[in-house]
Design an enzyme around this catalytic site. Structure first.
Site, PDB file in Angstrom:
ATOM      1  CG  ASP A  72      -2.175   0.906   0.936  1.00 59.91           C
ATOM      2  OD1 ASP A  72      -2.133   1.716  -0.010  1.00 59.91           O
ATOM      3  OD2 ASP A  72      -3.149   0.827   1.694  1.00 59.91           O
TER       4      ASP A  72
HETATM    5  C1  BGC Z   1      -4.945   3.391   0.391  1.00 61.67           C
HETATM    6  C2  BGC Z   1      -5.226   2.413  -0.717  1.00 61.67           C
HETATM    7  C3  BGC Z   1      -5.128   3.094  -2.048  1.00 61.67           C
HETATM    8  C4  BGC Z   1      -3.749   3.699  -2.181  1.00 61.67           C
HETATM    9  C5  BGC Z   1      -3.487   4.346  -3.511  1.00 61.67           C
HETATM   10  C6  BGC Z   1      -3.678   4.186   0.155  1.00 61.67           C
HETATM   11  O1  BGC Z   1      -3.555   5.231   1.031  1.00 61.67           O
HETATM   12  O2  BGC Z   1      -4.885   2.708   1.612  1.00 61.67           O
HETATM   13  O3  BGC Z   1      -6.481   1.821  -0.524  1.00 61.67           O
HETATM   14  O4  BGC Z   1      -5.391   2.190  -3.068  1.00 61.67           O
HETATM   15  O5  BGC Z   1      -3.598   4.670  -1.163  1.00 61.67           O
HETATM   16  O6  BGC Z   1      -4.196   5.505  -3.682  1.00 61.67           O
END
Ligand code: BGC
Length: 758
Positions: free
Chosen positions: A297
């Site tokens: 993530d």
């Molecule tokens: C979130 C994800 C997301 C990623 C990309 C993160 O902060 O937890 O769910 O896909 O950002 O935007």
């Protein structure tokens, strides 16, 4: 005799033809697999270590969804990095022209010409915004959910996005956690079914088609169990709970063919998910045989320093790589530190090669090597995005997502000949907030507001008076007088209240989940007028609506419905659609009950009283002194403008063996005056087992349409799998004994009967 011989002959010919066709098919598949392997092998052989690490570096475009690291700031020269092969893809960017341009640089100007992944958080629609996922889950309509995901995929593909960071399949039982909005609720069975439907919807039958995109299943795993409902907080749970509750939706997504996974931010049993080898290497890859790509993530590799399990970026990188995390999103560790880690022998080059192979395989499967420009076609973009059909699909799922919580005085549906309507609240005329969180590319101008929806419906004949009353973020009640004034003149008062988009979603935990204070006061002030009143609540999470106790306005739980909000709401208000949504999460009586979920354990002191003990009395049972244990509205609950009657449960037989089945049935009758849909829910309870089991577990559901006065018999087949669980020794299987099968309208149904597994 002769006939027999001819038919035999035909059968033989048919078999030969079928076998030949089969053989040709198998050969073709083998050929294309070999071609893919050859392509990837030859590319890998040409790549430098730095280029390999570049294929594992996923970088944001315009929209930041996390804290920007120093490294990100210094990496703004996206185009140059693409040219140098330092980037595998760009995410959270859009626009066919822009994406084609980036793709062109990758393909024509980088040494190896490897096309880019273009990712984005398209969680519930790109330009045509569909209801937030928790809202769609309330439809309990898998075909509609799949269709909605397919709509999203088609719009993404048209603009150039070939990978969405969805579905989010985290089980969520604590409504304080803002991200409950992104998932499908509290129940493993329902969330699993929806996870699979969404993967099918996004990916279709052919990932290489120009209207399908890759799914990214997230967040692996346990993220929804953050302590105190505070985002990113610690998670700790038994392996039994993990396997029974939190893992099944991920497994369902793997079985549905999901192309990619994303790690979660949380720790689990002392190890952040991004460095958790047990999760990815053991469970995901070994036990479930997942062959796709796993990405971190946002900066979750770097965050292992803050977690305190890595002393520096080198350690964090090695930890992540060794734990099966193929791709680095926004830590810039794989591009900066990984080459050196390989050279020093801290990371085996084989792991890097495997990760690159999985990345290239995804690109190949998406059809990017054949035609890097098939996604992001300005002509298709103009045709597909916000098309009439897409809006119709969004309207359909929006109507299905709304849950009728209360209609004691049958105020709903409203008569279309009503003369004076007061529409009050900050969500009456507002547009953009109805898109909810995670709708970066959705625009307010494309949303039908509640006011517009009502005007579209009865504007020609009714006098519609609108007052905002108050705002979301302060306690200013200077608009109350105006609101009360219009309410006084009205025959019916409709309130459009709830959360703004940023009140749920990532980093949006709330310790108080009531309506924002000014709005609750506004609702109470209008309620005190005693007028016929309907509350349309819009929200990303279950709210504490306990102010409704002993009050009788009609209430619709509307979530955030997206582009077609106003039309959907108006269809329900005026009876052009009979509500069919059911809650995918329990609505608590108080934030103090959280986490709350129907499939709880009995405990040794399960409270079965009537909550009438005098305050002086101490009850040595599992209950609160100040509030009931039960939610205000339970899981699976929702009303209709008609009524349904269930017969008692009956079985075809009352005993079964592990190789056998029992069928449980009810007859359900539409006892009201309107046609309508009911979600018939089937729950099981294992009465005695070697470990404690939940008091009820959803094992099936059917959404059935019944004409007024019509009856239908609905059946659920129970086999050994239905009764299986992780037994005392953690093996999966059933145990002999008594089970109760419940079939009813929601999780608190008592309509059950017992049968025996012998
Ligand atoms: C979130 C994800 C997301 C990623 C990309 C993160 O902060 O937890 O769910 O896909 O950002 O935007």
């Amino acid at each position: 005799m002769f006939k027999l011989k001819i038919s035999h002959f035909i059968v033989v010919i048919f078999c030969i033809a079928a076998c030949t066709k089969q053989t040709v098919l198998v050969k073709n598949v083998e050929k294309s697999i070999t071609a893919k392997q050859e392509k990837i092998k030859s590319l890998l052989a040409k790549m430098t270590l730095e280029e390999k690490c570049g294929q594992l570096n996923f970088v944001v475009g315009e929209i930041l969804t996390g804290p920007a690291l120093q490294e990100a700031k210094s990496s703004v020269d996206l185009e140059n990095q693409i040219r140098k092969g330092q980037i595998t893809g760009v995410f959270n960017t859009n626009g066919a022209k822009n994406i084609q341009h980036l793709q062109e640089i990758a393909v024509k100007q980088s040494r190896l010409g490897i096309p880019l992944l273009i990712g984005a958080d398209i969680i519930h629609g790109y330009k045509t915004v569909t209801p937030v996922p928790l809202g769609e889950a309330a439809s309990w309509d898998l075909a509609a959910i799949e269709k909605s995901a397919a709509l999203t995929a088609a719009e993404c593909a048209a603009t150039g996005i070939n990978l969405t960071f969805a579905p989010m399949v985290d089980i969520a039982r604590d409504a304080r956690w803002g991200r409950v909005v992104e998932g499908s609720g509290e129940d493993p069975y329902l969330v699993s079914a929806i996870a699979a439907a969404k993967v099918r919807g996004y990916q279709g039958k052919n990932l290489a088609a120009d209207n399908t995109i890759a799914a990214c299943v997230k967040h692996f795993v346990g993220y929804g169990a953050a302590e105190s409902g505070r985002d990113y907080n610690t998670v700790d749970m038994s392996e039994r709970r993990l396997r029974e509750v939190y893992l099944p939706p991920f497994k369902a997504a793997v079985d549905a063919g999901a192309a990619t996974f994303m790690n979660s931010f949380n720790e689990l049993d002392g190890m952040p998910a991004t460095g958790n080898t047990l999760m990815v290497n053991q469970i995901l890859r070994k036990e479930w045989q997942f062959k796709g790509l796993v990405m971190s993530d946002w900066a979750s590799i770097q965050e292992m320093l803050a977690h305190g399990v890595a002393a520096d970026r080198n350690e964090a990188g090695a930890l992540a790589m060794n734990a099966g995390c193929d791709m680095d999103m926004m830590s810039f560790i794989y591009i900066k530190e990984l080459p050196e880690l390989v050279k020093q022998g801290k990371v085996n080059i084989k792991l890097v090669d495997d990760a690159v192979r999985r990345t290239l395989t995804l690109k190949y499967d998406l059809g990017l090597f054949d035609n890097p420009f098939q996604y992001g076609n300005p002509a298709t973009e103009a045709k597909v995005i916000l098309s009439k059909e897409n809006r119709a699909t969004a309207l359909d799922i929006a109507r299905k997502s709304i849950v009728l919580l209360q209609n004691e005085k049958n105020i709903l549906p409203l008569s279309k000949s009503v003369k004076n309507i007061a529409l009050i609240g900050p969500l009456a005329e507002n547009k953009v907030e109805h898109n909810g969180c995670w709708a970066f590319f959705g625009e307010g101008k494309d949303v039908v507001s509640v006011a517009e929806g009502i005007k579209n419906k009865v504007g020609a004949s009714a006098n519609i008076m609108v007052a905002q009353g108050c705002d979301f973020y302060n306690n200013d009640n200077s608009g109350f007088d105006e609101a009360i004034k219009v309410a006084q003149k009205a025959d019916i008062v409709i309130l459009a209240v709830g959360e703004s988009a940023v009140m749920s979603g990532e980093g949006a935990s709330r310790s108080d989940i009531r309506l924002p204070a000014a709005q609750e006061s506004l609702v109470k002030a209008i309620m005190a007028m005693g007028k016929p009143m309907v509350i349309c609540a819009f929200h990303g999470r279950p709210l504490d609506l306990s102010f409704l106790e002993n009050q009788s306005p009609s209430v619709l739980a509307c979530w955030s419905l997206g582009s077609e909000t106003g039309n959907a709401v108006a269809d329900l208000l005026f009876g052009d659609y009979n509500p069919s949504g059911r809650l995918p999460m329990s609505f608590p009586r108080s934030v103090g009950q959280l986490p709350i979920y129907y499939n709880q354990k009995s405990t040794g002191r399960f409270y079965q009283g009537n909550y009438n003990e005098p305050p002086s009395e101490r009850v040595y049972q599992s209950r609160y002194r100040d509030v009931k244990n039960t939610p205000l509205f339970p899981f699976g609950y929702g009303l209709s403008y008609t009524t349904f009657k269930y017969s008692e449960v009956s079985f075809d037989k009352t005993e079964m063996t592990q190789n056998d089945t029992v069928t449980a049935s009810v007859t359900i009758t539409n006892t009201g005056k309107r046609d309508g849909e009911e979600v018939v829910q089937f729950y099981i309870r294992d009465m005695v087992s070697s470990v404690t089991r939940p008091v009820k577990e959803l094992k099936g559901f059917q959404k059935v349409f019944l004409k007024s006065g019509e009856s239908k018999t609905i059946s659920f087949k129970i086999d050994n799998e239905t009764l299986s669980f992780y037994r005392k020794d953690m093996t999966w299987g059933s145990e002999k004994g008594a089970f109760t099968a419940f079939i009813g309208a929601h999780a608190e149904t008592t309509n059950g009967k017992t049968f025996l597994l012998k």
